[in-house]
Design a protein around this motif. Structure first.
Motif, PDB file in Angstrom:
ATOM      1  N   VAL A  92      51.361  42.457  40.729  1.00 16.71           N
ATOM      2  CA  VAL A  92      52.253  41.488  41.361  1.00 16.71           C
ATOM      3  C   VAL A  92      53.089  40.858  40.251  1.00 16.71           C
ATOM      4  CG1 VAL A  92      52.445  39.386  42.732  1.00 16.71           C
ATOM      5  CG2 VAL A  92      50.616  41.030  43.216  1.00 16.71           C
ATOM      6  N   LEU A 118      55.140  42.575  44.908  1.00 12.67           N
ATOM      7  CA  LEU A 118      54.191  43.622  44.529  1.00 12.67           C
ATOM      8  C   LEU A 118      54.918  44.903  44.133  1.00 12.67           C
ATOM      9  CD1 LEU A 118      51.285  44.743  44.339  1.00 12.67           C
ATOM     10  CD2 LEU A 118      51.474  45.312  46.788  1.00 12.67           C
ATOM     11  N   THR A 120      53.987  48.805  43.106  1.00 13.90           N
ATOM     12  CA  THR A 120      52.933  49.811  43.089  1.00 13.90           C
ATOM     13  C   THR A 120      53.517  51.111  42.571  1.00 13.90           C
ATOM     14  OG1 THR A 120      51.866  48.785  45.011  1.00 13.90           O
ATOM     15  CG2 THR A 120      51.195  51.021  44.434  1.00 13.90           C
TER      16      THR A 120
END
Length: 123
Positions: A92, A118, A120
């Motif tokens: 994050v 966030l 990823t």
């Protein structure tokens, strides 16, 4: 002052993302410093990149050469351009601003944080 991050998402290893941090209630060119931090699950928050009021930049060792921090005074926004992303960059991401507080008695500062976005990175 409020900060709102955006631009996070899912990206493949080697890909790129650009994070934005829009400021309201104050002008980014007046802030003493703006920063990007990240928090990997289970670990402490770490400083990723920093930009001073006069434009000086610093980067964490793990992102040096891959990430670029930039500030757009006209858009009142802080950016983080992330290239060659790796799975270890999954976290994050938060922006923060060191905002000067001026009173009759003295000048101090306060750090304001955004809510985070966030990122990823898949392998």
């Amino acid at each position: 002052v409020q900060l709102v991050e955006s631009g996070g998402g899912l990206v493949r290893s080697g890909g790129s993302l650009r994070l934005s941090c829009a400021a309201s209630g104050g002008n980014v060119f007046n802030f003493n410093r703006m920063q990007w931090h990240r928090q990997i699950s289970g670990k402490e928050r770490e400083l990723v990149a920093s930009i001073t009021k006069v434009g000086g930049t610093t980067y964490g060792n793990s992102v040096k050469g891959r990430f670029t921090i930039a500030r757009d005074n006209a858009e009142n926004t802080l950016y983080l351009l992330m290239n060659n992303l790796k799975p270890d960059d999954t976290a994050v991401y938060y922006c923060s601003a060191i905002v000067p507080v001026v009173t009759i008695e003295r000048t101090t500062s306060v750090e304001v944080w955004g809510q985070g976005t966030l990122v990823t990175v898949s392998s």
